[in-house]
Design an enzyme around this catalytic site. Structure first.
Site, short mmCIF file in Angstrom:
data_model
loop_
_atom_site.label_atom_id
_atom_site.label_comp_id
_atom_site.label_asym_id
_atom_site.label_seq_id
_atom_site.Cartn_x
_atom_site.Cartn_y
_atom_site.Cartn_z
N HIS A 151 4.38 1.34 -6.94
CA HIS A 151 3.83 0.04 -6.57
C HIS A 151 4.13 -0.92 -7.74
O HIS A 151 3.23 -1.51 -8.33
CB HIS A 151 2.33 0.15 -6.28
CG HIS A 151 1.77 -0.99 -5.47
ND1 HIS A 151 1.11 -0.81 -4.28
CD2 HIS A 151 1.77 -2.32 -5.69
CE1 HIS A 151 0.71 -1.98 -3.81
NE2 HIS A 151 1.11 -2.92 -4.65
N GLU A 196 6.55 -2.08 -0.67
CA GLU A 196 7.17 -3.41 -0.55
C GLU A 196 8.38 -3.57 -1.47
O GLU A 196 8.37 -4.44 -2.38
CB GLU A 196 6.15 -4.50 -0.85
CG GLU A 196 4.97 -4.51 0.10
CD GLU A 196 3.97 -5.64 -0.19
OE1 GLU A 196 4.12 -6.32 -1.21
OE2 GLU A 196 3.05 -5.83 0.61
#
Ligand code: IFM
Length: 471
Positions: A151, A196
């Protein structure tokens, strides 16, 4: 009691009505409950740098976010994640809060440099001990851990060797995945390789507002490609531990043309390719979309890479926050022009558009046919009032939850295999370049005292999770 309104359908007309519930007309209406299937997962999501703190404690190595946040001018008010929610020391209290909210799943991320301070090689046992305690505490509370490997907080030691711009990082990532599988794979069964990757690539390497703060499109194309290869390399490593289920999490936005003109349709194709398909197509074996390749420098593809990026996965994680409406812009840098919408917004300036969540879920289900989908992030930042007598009223967030959970249910009805929802985020935390100004949590964190207060939205979400239904 957090409910102000109730949705119901008129028995006479069958039409949906939103109104105050009046007992006198109760006999004339059918109260509509949106139910979720048995076993549906109700969770929240967090990330290591945003909550853990203890940035240099017990042998943790620095990450690029430590470096970035410590660089003057990068973060609002010069805030850092040095302490954040102090979750490193308060994980037990945080797990107890989740348990009190009836949650049965939790998505967190490992800090790579807490476990491997140099990014590879030497393992920091204190880091292993911390995550062991967290995982055991979750399991004791009946909460299923979903662990993200990356992350965004890359070990600084690896950034010094060119980070994800260097192809060799793929081997480092596979080694890191092996360390996780060996140490935690007996208890963690749900793995998310990347969070992401588009945001890491573009915000960190094109716009320069995230770590490592670069503005270099050629570098970004290399980063994107190596992230995809790293995902591909980690999947079989994680799968080697018994019962492991592996997926990845993509930030997906609902792209809509402003009008039905051909020009706007073309703009929407470019926006969809650049913001969504650039990662989702390769993950599902379709290679890079040709429209994206018109917009970015050529990624350094070598023979066999397209297959290596696309091992079979068990689920897709979808992070959804808002839509993007675009219009024709053949001369714009990416051949589309975003058009701001007048609708209600969060304090991130993101339009609140729940239908987009339904549309994205249905679209990925149809396009890629993943076995399972989890909404791995969805949430809203608002300005919250101070708690009064232990209560914090956040009706906008309650409404946001209701409308987006309705969208999830609609997507399921339309065939999207959504099996869980993770609200972003458990508690207010370090929102990257915005520091602590943006509050997304269903639990307030007072950063001066570290006191946690469950907001009305948290109580509402607890009722949903308990009933497995949306009233
Ligand atoms: O806080 C972030 C998270 O780290 C990644 N997805 C979006 C969230 C809200 O901006």
């Amino acid at each position: 009691m957090p409910y102000e309104r109730i949705d119901f359908v008129s028995a006479a007309s069958g039409e949906g009505i939103t109104s105050k519930l009046r007992p006198c007309i109760f006999s004339e209406i059918v109260v509509k409950m949106i139910e979720f299937p048995d076993g549906f997962l109700w969770g929240t999501a967090t990330a290591a740098y945003q909550i853990e703190g203890a940035w240099d404690e017990d042998g943790k190595g620095p990450s690029i976010w430590d470096t970035f946040a410590h660089t003057p001018g990068r973060i609002e008010r010069a805030e850092t994640g040095d302490v954040a929610c102090d979750h490193y020391h308060r994980y037990d209290e945080d797990v107890a809060i989740m348990s009190g909210l009836n949650l049965n799943a939790y998505r967190f991320s490992f800090s790579w440099s807490r476990l491997l301070p140099e990014g590879r090689g030497r393992i920091n046992q204190a880091g292993v001990d911390f995550y062991n305690k967290l995982i055991d505490s979750l399991l004791d509370a009946g909460i299923r851990p979903f662990a993200t490997l990356f992350h965004w907080d890359l070990p600084e030691a690896l950034e010094k060797e060119d980070g994800f711009r260097r192809r060799g990082i793929v081997d480092d990532f596979a080694e890191y995945a092996g360390v996780l599988a060996d140490n935690f794979g007996d208890r963690v069964k749900d793995w998310i390789t990347l969070n992401e990757p588009s945001v890491y690539t573009f915000m960190g390497h094109v716009f320069g507002v995230h770590a490592p703060g670069m503005q270099d499109p050629v570098a970004a194309a290399r980063v994107a490609h190596h992230l995809l290869l790293a995902h591909g390399a980690a999947v079989p490593v994680l799968r080697s531990s018994e019962g492991a289920r592996v997926g990845t999490t993509l930030a997906l936005t609902a792209i809509e043309p402003e009008t039905d003109s051909d020009g706007d349709a073309e703009a929407a194709r470019y926006a969809h390719a650049l913001q969504n398909r650039i990662f989702s197509d390769p993950v599902f074996g379709l290679g890079y979309p040709k429209e994206a390749l018109e917009l970015i420098p050529e990624p350094p593809v070598e023979p066999g890479d397209l297959e290596a990026m696309a091992p079979e996965i068990d689920f897709l994680g979808v992070n959804y926050y808002t839509r993007t409406v675009v219009k024709h812009g053949p001369n714009a840098p990416f051949k589309f022009i975003p058009v701001a919408q007048p609708g209600p917004r969060t304090t991130m300036e993101w339009e609140i558009y729940p239908d987009g969540l339904r549309n994205v879920l249905v679209d990925v289900a149809k396009t890629y046919k993943p076995d399972k989908i989890f909404v791995t992030e969805n949430g809203a930042a608002f300005i919250d009032p101070e708690p009064v007598d232990g209560r914090l009223e956040d009706p906008d967030r309650v409404a946001y939850l209701k409308s987006h959970l309705t969208a999830v249910s609609q997507a399921r009805d339309l065939g999207a295999p959504v099996e869980g929802y993770f609200y972003w985020t458990l508690m207010d935390n370090f929102e990257w370049s915005f520091g602590y100004r943006q509050r997304f949590g269903i639990v307030r964190c007072d950063f001066a005292t570290q006191k946690r207060t469950v907001k009305d939205s948290g109580h509402f979400y607890a009722q949903v999770a308990k009933a497995n239904a949306l009233p």
